[in-house]
Scaffold this active site. Structure first.
Site, mmCIF file in Angstrom:
data_model
loop_
_atom_site.group_PDB
_atom_site.id
_atom_site.type_symbol
_atom_site.label_atom_id
_atom_site.label_comp_id
_atom_site.label_asym_id
_atom_site.label_seq_id
_atom_site.Cartn_x
_atom_site.Cartn_y
_atom_site.Cartn_z
ATOM 1 N N CYS A 1 -6.066 -6.409 46.145
ATOM 2 C CA CYS A 1 -5.807 -7.835 45.872
ATOM 3 C C CYS A 1 -4.438 -8.063 45.252
ATOM 4 O O CYS A 1 -3.501 -8.410 45.937
ATOM 5 C CB CYS A 1 -6.887 -8.486 45.000
ATOM 6 S SG CYS A 1 -6.500 -10.236 44.719
ATOM 7 N N SER B 1 -8.766 -14.382 39.609
ATOM 8 C CA SER B 1 -9.681 -15.109 40.504
ATOM 9 C C SER B 1 -11.135 -14.928 40.060
ATOM 10 O O SER B 1 -11.934 -15.865 40.161
ATOM 11 C CB SER B 1 -9.516 -14.644 41.953
ATOM 12 O OG SER B 1 -8.184 -14.844 42.369
ATOM 13 N N HIS C 1 -11.644 -17.221 37.181
ATOM 14 C CA HIS C 1 -11.783 -18.629 37.580
ATOM 15 C C HIS C 1 -13.257 -18.983 37.803
ATOM 16 O O HIS C 1 -13.659 -20.125 37.633
ATOM 17 C CB HIS C 1 -11.012 -18.912 38.872
ATOM 18 C CG HIS C 1 -9.511 -18.943 38.708
ATOM 19 N ND1 HIS C 1 -8.889 -19.364 37.560
ATOM 20 C CD2 HIS C 1 -8.515 -18.638 39.569
ATOM 21 C CE1 HIS C 1 -7.569 -19.287 37.722
ATOM 22 N NE2 HIS C 1 -7.317 -18.845 38.928
ATOM 23 N N CYS D 1 -9.042 -9.346 38.027
ATOM 24 C CA CYS D 1 -8.119 -10.346 38.594
ATOM 25 C C CYS D 1 -8.489 -11.725 38.063
ATOM 26 O O CYS D 1 -9.651 -12.017 37.817
ATOM 27 C CB CYS D 1 -8.211 -10.313 40.114
ATOM 28 S SG CYS D 1 -7.234 -11.579 40.965
ATOM 29 N N HIS E 1 -13.353 -7.985 43.440
ATOM 30 C CA HIS E 1 -12.852 -8.004 44.831
ATOM 31 C C HIS E 1 -11.598 -7.144 44.988
ATOM 32 O O HIS E 1 -10.951 -7.204 46.021
ATOM 33 C CB HIS E 1 -12.550 -9.450 45.245
ATOM 34 C CG HIS E 1 -11.496 -10.080 44.386
ATOM 35 N ND1 HIS E 1 -11.765 -10.594 43.145
ATOM 36 C CD2 HIS E 1 -10.173 -10.223 44.574
ATOM 37 C CE1 HIS E 1 -10.650 -11.024 42.604
ATOM 38 N NE2 HIS E 1 -9.647 -10.808 43.444
HETATM 39 P P1 PAD Z 1 -2.833 -13.898 35.150
HETATM 40 O O1 PAD Z 1 -3.700 -14.714 34.293
HETATM 41 O O2 PAD Z 1 -2.656 -12.451 34.843
HETATM 42 O O3 PAD Z 1 -1.357 -14.544 35.213
HETATM 43 C C1 PAD Z 1 -1.116 -15.919 35.118
HETATM 44 C C2 PAD Z 1 0.135 -16.118 34.255
HETATM 45 O O4 PAD Z 1 0.435 -17.530 34.251
HETATM 46 C C3 PAD Z 1 -0.026 -15.693 32.803
HETATM 47 O O5 PAD Z 1 1.024 -14.812 32.455
HETATM 48 C C4 PAD Z 1 0.039 -17.006 32.021
HETATM 49 O O6 PAD Z 1 0.656 -16.868 30.745
HETATM 50 C C5 PAD Z 1 0.872 -17.884 32.946
HETATM 51 N N1 PAD Z 1 0.671 -19.322 32.764
HETATM 52 C C6 PAD Z 1 -0.479 -19.985 32.468
HETATM 53 N N2 PAD Z 1 -0.254 -21.309 32.409
HETATM 54 C C7 PAD Z 1 1.066 -21.497 32.662
HETATM 55 C C8 PAD Z 1 1.910 -22.646 32.736
HETATM 56 N N3 PAD Z 1 1.422 -23.869 32.534
HETATM 57 N N4 PAD Z 1 3.221 -22.460 33.038
HETATM 58 C C9 PAD Z 1 3.737 -21.210 33.234
HETATM 59 N N5 PAD Z 1 2.975 -20.091 33.174
HETATM 60 C C10 PAD Z 1 1.659 -20.229 32.894
HETATM 61 O O7 PAD Z 1 -3.400 -14.084 36.631
HETATM 62 P P2 PAD Z 1 -3.186 -13.211 37.985
HETATM 63 O O8 PAD Z 1 -1.785 -12.738 38.047
HETATM 64 O O9 PAD Z 1 -4.314 -12.249 38.124
HETATM 65 O O10 PAD Z 1 -3.438 -14.354 39.078
HETATM 66 C C11 PAD Z 1 -2.548 -15.470 39.161
HETATM 67 C C12 PAD Z 1 -3.133 -16.525 40.076
HETATM 68 O O11 PAD Z 1 -3.190 -16.024 41.417
HETATM 69 C C13 PAD Z 1 -4.571 -16.928 39.738
HETATM 70 O O12 PAD Z 1 -4.756 -18.305 39.964
HETATM 71 C C14 PAD Z 1 -5.390 -16.123 40.713
HETATM 72 O O13 PAD Z 1 -6.655 -16.690 40.938
HETATM 73 C C15 PAD Z 1 -4.488 -16.225 41.933
HETATM 74 C C16 PAD Z 1 -4.760 -15.239 43.008
HETATM 75 N N6 PAD Z 1 -4.607 -15.646 44.302
HETATM 76 C C17 PAD Z 1 -4.825 -14.799 45.309
HETATM 77 C C18 PAD Z 1 -4.573 -15.271 46.692
HETATM 78 O O14 PAD Z 1 -4.954 -14.579 47.648
HETATM 79 N N7 PAD Z 1 -3.924 -16.401 46.851
HETATM 80 C C19 PAD Z 1 -5.210 -13.492 45.083
HETATM 81 C C20 PAD Z 1 -5.331 -13.080 43.759
HETATM 82 C C21 PAD Z 1 -5.119 -13.945 42.711
HETATM 83 ZN ZN ZN Z 2 -7.759 -11.105 43.134
#
Ligand code: PAD
Ligand code: ZN
Ligand code: ZN
Length: 375
Positions: free
Chosen positions: A174, A49, A52, A47, A68
């Site tokens: 997640c 996260s 990060h 993921c 996670h």
């Molecule tokens: P990912 O990296 O697979 O997807 C992110 C997408 O965003 C990619 O397709 C990128 O190309 C695109 N992207 C990057 N920069 C830009 C931009 N400036 N404009 C438009 N698109 C862009 O990540 P993911 O899907 O695993 O996770 C996405 C986010 O969600 C990440 O910040 C992660 O930490 C967060 C998250 N939050 C929770 C929660 O509980 N809130 C849980 C899991 C993940």
């Molecule tokens: Zn996650």
């Protein structure tokens, strides 16, 4: 021979410092104390996260065992644990549900007080269960699933259908639940509405699935990587836009696409402050709702015109899709088993645990949606 009550030596992916790759080493995992559960991990998803932490955007204490989003089997339980027993198939919960605290008791709450220590690098009892040659290794999000065995608090684990495939349902721990729930629970997307999803990774595509399941009639995917568009359309996006193709800001592009109205619901699923503000500005000035799902970088701040919310917009965040984890996760697993939604399209790569660095390279290069590590 039973391992219950004994220290287990096993492989884990340890991160020693920021911006350094994982190293697979043999660690010691302590037996579970009272109200703790030791789990043999079977599969764990990659993921953003976790990434990060590697990039330094999310600050933690090193050395640490990340991970996670997993599924596993209970190896042994500490005194007083009644919710699971050895042999149960389980999903660890990075957003726990103790059922006793004020948030758990509130009908709208999903951030249990037991999770408050998740960022501290230790378990609720103030210790970490992992050592490497006597040195303490920190816990991540109370779960640390990039290890063959982990220990979690009883509030952070739930039994699931014994026949569920771990290499798929780990995503319910997640990515899938987070994205899908952001649309269903946090935004409460209505039939016929127009949505915009910023970021089409594993979590964003799950948001697209949630918007579709809620009956949205238009779902606009936004991503700077156009390679994400075909999959997004397959999952329910009705159109996709690349902000790089326009000179004007993406919020103006989205207003243009919606006859100057803005979208009903927007979701930031990237984790950047500029796109959080752009997503807010993209929704209807009066009744639009924008949901922050992407994890904001530690110590970041946003400056924005209060006029954006003064006119009525709602801006909110969503962790683990707003689900009360212990109640929701087994039901989501049953729904998956019953064919209510598919997880397979989200999983582009399945790799042996040893190839964890490759899994993160695939994520960073934009080539994967979800990679699942199998143990
Ligand atoms: P990912 O990296 O697979 O997807 C992110 C997408 O965003 C990619 O397709 C990128 O190309 C695109 N992207 C990057 N920069 C830009 C931009 N400036 N404009 C438009 N698109 C862009 O990540 P993911 O899907 O695993 O996770 C996405 C986010 O969600 C990440 O910040 C992660 O930490 C967060 C998250 N939050 C929770 C929660 O509980 N809130 C849980 C899991 C993940
Ligand atoms: Zn996650
Ligand atoms: Zn609680």
């Amino acid at each position: 021979m039973s391992t219950a009550g004994k220290v287990i030596k096993c492989k884990a992916a340890v991160v020693w410092e920021v911006k350094k790759p994982f190293s697979i080493v043999e660690i010691e995992v302590a037996p579970p104390k009272a109200h703790e559960v030791r789990i043999k991990i079977l599969a764990s998803g990659v993921c953003r996260s976790d990434d990060h932490v590697l990039s330094g955007a999310l600050q933690v204490k090193f050395p640490i065992i990340l991970g996670h989003e997993a599924a596993g089997v209970v190896e042994s339980v500490g005194e007083g644990v009644t919710c699971v027993k050895p042999g149960d198939k389980v999903i660890p919960l990075f957003a726990p549900q103790c059922g006793e605290c004020s948030t758990c008791k509130h009908p709208r709450g999903n951030l249990c007080k037991m999770g408050d220590l998740a960022a501290s690098g230790v378990m609720p009892d103030g210790t970490s269960k992992f050592t490497y040659k006597g040195q303490q290794i920190h816990t991540f999000a109370g779960t640390s699933t990039f290890a063959e065995y982990t220990v979690v608090h009883e509030s952070a684990v739930v039994k699931i259908d014994a026949t569920a495939p771990p290499e798929k349902v780990c995503l319910i721990g997640c990515g899938f639940s987070t994205g899908y729930g952001a649309a269903i629970n946090s935004a409460k997307v209505e039939p016929g509405s127009t949505c915009a999803v910023f970021g089409l990774g594993g979590v964003g595509l799950s948001t697209v699935m949630g918007c579709k399941a809620a009956g949205a009639s238009r779902i606009i995917g936004v991503d700077i990587n156009k390679d994400k568009f075909p999959k997004a359309k397959e999952m329910g996006a009705t159109e996709c836009v690349n902000p790089m193709d326009f000179k004007k800001p993406i919020n103006e592009v989205l207003y243009g696409l919606t006859d100057g109205e803005g979208v009903d619901y927007s979701f930031e699923v990237i984790g950047r402050t500029d796109t959080m503000t752009a997503a807010l500005a993209s929704c209807h000035m009066n009744y639009g709702t924008s949901v922050v799902v992407g994890v904001p970088p530690s110590a970041s701040e946003i400056t924005f015109s209060p006029a954006l919310i003064f006119t009525g917009r709602t801006w909110k965040g969503s962790i683990f899709g707003g689900w009360k984890s212990k109640e929701a996760v087994p039901k989501l697993v049953s729904d998956f088993m019953g064919g209510k939604f598919a997880l397979e399209p989200l999983i582009t790569h399945t790799l042996p645990f040893d190839k964890i660095n490759e899994g993160f390279e695939l994520l960073r290069s934009g080539k994967s949606i979800r990679s699942v590590l199998v143990f």
